[in-house]
Design a protein around this motif. Structure first.
Motif, mmCIF file in Angstrom:
data_model
loop_
_atom_site.group_PDB
_atom_site.id
_atom_site.type_symbol
_atom_site.label_atom_id
_atom_site.label_comp_id
_atom_site.label_asym_id
_atom_site.label_seq_id
_atom_site.Cartn_x
_atom_site.Cartn_y
_atom_site.Cartn_z
ATOM 1 N N ARG A 1 -0.401 0.884 0.473
ATOM 2 C CA ARG A 1 -0.860 0.136 -0.704
ATOM 3 C C ARG A 1 -1.891 -0.921 -0.295
ATOM 4 N N LEU A 2 -1.602 -1.659 0.772
ATOM 5 C CA LEU A 2 -2.509 -2.691 1.263
ATOM 6 C C LEU A 2 -3.863 -2.095 1.655
ATOM 7 N N MET A 3 -3.839 -0.973 2.351
ATOM 8 C CA MET A 3 -5.085 -0.341 2.782
ATOM 9 C C MET A 3 -5.878 0.186 1.586
ATOM 10 N N THR A 4 -5.186 0.705 0.597
ATOM 11 C CA THR A 4 -5.862 1.196 -0.602
ATOM 12 C C THR A 4 -6.494 0.041 -1.371
ATOM 13 N N GLU A 5 -5.751 -1.040 -1.551
ATOM 14 C CA GLU A 5 -6.270 -2.202 -2.276
ATOM 15 C C GLU A 5 -7.470 -2.826 -1.570
ATOM 16 N N ARG A 6 -7.415 -2.905 -0.256
ATOM 17 C CA ARG A 6 -8.486 -3.544 0.523
ATOM 18 C C ARG A 6 -9.606 -2.566 0.892
ATOM 19 N N ARG A 7 -9.396 -1.278 0.565
ATOM 20 C CA ARG A 7 -10.389 -0.235 0.859
ATOM 21 C C ARG A 7 -10.726 -0.179 2.347
ATOM 22 N N ILE A 8 -9.659 -0.161 3.168
ATOM 23 C CA ILE A 8 -9.831 -0.073 4.614
ATOM 24 C C ILE A 8 -9.134 1.174 5.130
#
Length: 151
Positions: free
Chosen positions: A97-104
């Motif tokens: 979720r964090l990677m998706t939100e931050r686009r990383i």
């Protein structure tokens, strides 16, 4: 293997190899290391601490598209300094979720200030698919009576 598993479990399964470069390295050397290691990003470490991350995306957007020379540009000039990180206690689902939100696509894992590993979005997807396959196998076994359930 569940999406609610901790990142520490994923690192235990995949390994915690860390590929890093110094901020003063040339972009060319960083790209060569990425190619040699088969990775899309490197941590940028200075005096044993995480200083940033540099990726193939940084290279294409900040060097190639701007007509710069990878043999002259330094990693510190194109790296992302404000790095999003997680801990081994984060869940696989939370990290995704964090990677998706931050686009990383790459997430350094820290215990305190010490880097203990890196996970990619590919690592998280692979873990999630394995978890789903495991759940399907358990349900199939249960439905077919593999658990000794009386009918």
């Amino acid at each position: 293997m569940k999406p609610t598993a901790k990142i520490g479990s994923l690192l235990g399964a995949k390994g915690s190899a860390i590929w890093a470069v110094e901020p003063k390295a040339t972009v060319y050397d960083a790209i060569a290391m990425m190619a040699d290691r088969g990775v899309g990003a490197l941590l940028v470490m200075h005096e044993g601490r995480l200083a940033g991350i540099v990726s193939e995306r940084d290279y294409t957007r900040k060097v190639i598209l701007k007509g710069r020379s990878s043999k002259e540009e330094l990693v510190e000039e194109i790296m992302t300094a404000n790095v999003t990180t997680a801990t081994p206690e984060h869940t696989v689902e939370g990290a995704m979720r964090l990677m998706t939100e931050r686009r990383i696509r790459h997430l350094p894992i820290l215990e305190g200030e010490r880097v203990v590993g890196v996970v990619s979005i590919g690592d998280l997807v692979k873990w999630t698919i394995s978890a789903q396959e495991e759940t399907i196998a358990h349900l199939t076994n249960y439905i077919s009576g593999g658990y000794g359930v009386a009918s």
